[in-house]
Design an enzyme around this catalytic site. Sequence first.
Site, PDB file in Angstrom:
ATOM      1  N   CYS A 113       0.994  -1.092  -0.114  1.00  0.00           N
ATOM      2  CA  CYS A 113      -0.054   0.056  -0.129  1.00  0.00           C
ATOM      3  C   CYS A 113       0.899   1.165   0.091  1.00  0.00           C
ATOM      4  O   CYS A 113       0.510   2.439  -0.269  1.00  0.00           O
ATOM      5  CB  CYS A 113      -1.064   0.123   1.223  1.00  0.00           C
ATOM      6  SG  CYS A 113      -2.179  -1.255   1.376  1.00  0.00           S
ATOM      7  N   HIS A 255      -3.168   7.262   2.879  1.00  0.00           N
ATOM      8  CA  HIS A 255      -3.869   5.750   2.395  1.00  0.00           C
ATOM      9  C   HIS A 255      -5.004   5.536   2.869  1.00  0.00           C
ATOM     10  O   HIS A 255      -5.111   5.753   4.158  1.00  0.00           O
ATOM     11  CB  HIS A 255      -2.668   4.793   2.606  1.00  0.00           C
ATOM     12  CG  HIS A 255      -3.295   3.386   2.515  1.00  0.00           C
ATOM     13  ND1 HIS A 255      -3.714   3.082   1.198  1.00  0.00           N
ATOM     14  CD2 HIS A 255      -3.179   2.392   3.191  1.00  0.00           C
ATOM     15  CE1 HIS A 255      -4.058   1.911   1.400  1.00  0.00           C
ATOM     16  NE2 HIS A 255      -3.815   1.218   2.538  1.00  0.00           N
ATOM     17  N   ASN A 285     -10.355   0.240   0.179  1.00  0.00           N
ATOM     18  CA  ASN A 285      -8.795   0.170   0.496  1.00  0.00           C
ATOM     19  C   ASN A 285      -8.339  -0.366  -1.053  1.00  0.00           C
ATOM     20  O   ASN A 285      -8.556  -1.628  -1.207  1.00  0.00           O
ATOM     21  CB  ASN A 285      -8.320  -0.657   1.586  1.00  0.00           C
ATOM     22  CG  ASN A 285      -7.042  -0.661   1.656  1.00  0.00           C
ATOM     23  OD1 ASN A 285      -6.383  -0.368   0.682  1.00  0.00           O
ATOM     24  ND2 ASN A 285      -6.330  -0.906   2.841  1.00  0.00           N
TER      25      ASN A 285
END
Length: 334
Positions: A113, A255, A285
Amino acid sequence: MSRAAVLTGIGSCLPPRAVSNAELAAAVEGSSDEWIRSRTGIARRHFADPGTATSDLAVGAGQRALKSAGESSVDAVLVATATPDRPCPATAPLVASKLGLGGTAAYDVAAVCTGFVYGLATAAGLIATGTADRVLVIGADTYSSILDMTDRSTSAIFGDGAGAVVLRAGEPDEPGALGPFDLGSDGEGCDLITVRAGGSAQRLSGRDPDPKDHYFSMAGKEVFWHAVQRMAESSRTALGRAGWQHTDVDWFIAHQANERILHRLSDELGIAPERAYSNIAEVGNTAAASLPLALDHASASGALRPGHRVLLTAFGGGFTWGSTVLTWPETGRA
């Protein structure tokens, strides 16, 4: 004056299939729309249809970013992903070829990520050294391909998507110039965010993997604390290197891991909730695509405007983390 990497174009791509919480909950015992929303802040996410690969989403985002920048060629293509089309070869050369950029340097960045921030830093290095004048950086993931849909702790969180930016060589003090970076890692956390099967460690272990080892797993409670602390520390470092205070930030874009993480992180940094942009409710996500998707959506909505000071930060498997800053420039809309 040294060469800086300047953001000049942006684009994103989501697969057309939107998956609601209700649809997911129907297949997972003990789950519900309310359960998912209250723990993640997510209402829906997008999943790729059969026959769609990570490279396809990356190409869609890359095309839009190139059009936004008014560019038809670049000197390098970087694809940040944890879900490449194949273990070998890298996905970036195929993406470059599909974009009509055959012969261009192209490689993958594997930092889960945090991959997009690592990709930005890598591109900035290529530009600073004169190796490249223009770089296309793409974050793309299809997490639906590695999710166990019966595991409510992970299946409700992740979605598929891609986002991309074009960077060009420019001056450090112009709008769009990426500021100082802070990057870090801690391999002691490798088992807390992982896919256990498929790599050399499993293949050379002499043991057959458990079927669930082929799917993504995450120790959510332990990861929560690490994510907040690492992104907070990294953000403070990047701000300090840029000579900014937290009060100078117009938009804080982290994020999009989990709404609770985003709220706690804003509190840690003393940044007001209204200055913390989030699109997690609509896309979930999206791993390496998370930051460029959020930037593109914020820009398209008019929330993010030229002159705004932006703080970017991410945390991912590895563990990895990273942050940077920039003043938002004028960008052409694709």
